[in-house]
Design a protein around this motif. Structure first.
Motif, PDB file in Angstrom:
ATOM      1  N   SER A  75     -39.966  -3.621  53.196  1.00 28.22           N
ATOM      2  CA  SER A  75     -39.754  -3.704  54.644  1.00 28.22           C
ATOM      3  C   SER A  75     -40.370  -2.470  55.296  1.00 28.22           C
ATOM      4  O   SER A  75     -40.552  -1.443  54.641  1.00 28.22           O
ATOM      5  N   GLU A  77     -38.934  -0.621  57.378  1.00 23.75           N
ATOM      6  CA  GLU A  77     -37.882   0.392  57.379  1.00 23.75           C
ATOM      7  C   GLU A  77     -37.866   1.181  56.062  1.00 23.75           C
ATOM      8  O   GLU A  77     -37.647   2.391  56.051  1.00 23.75           O
ATOM      9  N   THR A  78     -38.129   0.496  54.956  1.00 27.42           N
ATOM     10  CA  THR A  78     -38.187   1.172  53.660  1.00 27.42           C
ATOM     11  C   THR A  78     -39.392   2.099  53.596  1.00 27.42           C
ATOM     12  O   THR A  78     -39.296   3.214  53.082  1.00 27.42           O
TER      13      THR A  78
END
Length: 128
Positions: A75, A77-78
Motif C-alpha cells: 500500500s 501507506e506502507t
C-alpha cells in the motif's frame, strides 16, 4: 523462461520472472518480480535498515509512492512508513520486497546509485 539478475558480479543473484499486471507506466525489461520460491525471500531485514535508501532509489527513478507501491504489491501507506523509517514497517520488510523495489528502479537510476545501494545491502547482510 527465467533470467538472472546480478547488480554486481556474485551479489544478489536471483532467478526472476515477469510480474503479472504491472502498471504500464513502470513496465520495462528491467522491472521484474522475483519468484517466490526462495527461502531467502521471506527473511526480514535487520532493524538497522534505513528506508531512506529506498526513497533515494524511488525519487531518482522518478516514481511516485503510489507507483512503487503498485509495482511491489504494497500500500502507499506502507511505502510512506518504510521511507520514514517507521520501526514496525522496517521490522516487517522482507528481502523480496527490497529486491523487487530495486528491480523496478534499476533501469531508471544511475549505475553509481544502484552500486551504492547494493554495497549498503551487503553491509546490512554482514551486520546480521
Amino acid at each position: 523462461m527465467s533470467k538472472t539478475f546480478t547488480s554486481d558480479p556474485g551479489i544478489l543473484k536471483r532467478h526472476i520472472r515477469p510480474h503479472i499486471e504491472r502498471p504500464a507506466s513502470i513496465r520495462s525489461t528491467n522491472a521484474r518480480a522475483m519468484s517466490p520460491s526462495s527461502e531467502d525471500d521471506m527473511l526480514s531485514l535487520p532493524p538497522s535498515f534505513d528506508g531512506r535508501q529506498l526513497r533515494k532509489l524511488r525519487l531518482e527513478a522518478g516514481f511516485t509512492q503510489q507507483q512503487i507501491a503498485d509495482a511491489v504489491c504494497l500500500s502507499r501507506e506502507t511505502v510512506v512508513a518504510i521511507e520514514n523509517n517507521k520501526q514496525s514497517a522496517i521490522d516487517g520488510l522482507k528481502w523480496k520486497t527490497v529486491r523487487n523495489w530495486c528491480l523496478v528502479c534499476k533501469g531508471k537510476v544511475r549505475y553509481e546509485t544502484m552500486n551504492t545501494f547494493t554495497k549498503y545491502l551487503v553491509g546490512q547482510v554482514t551486520k546480521k
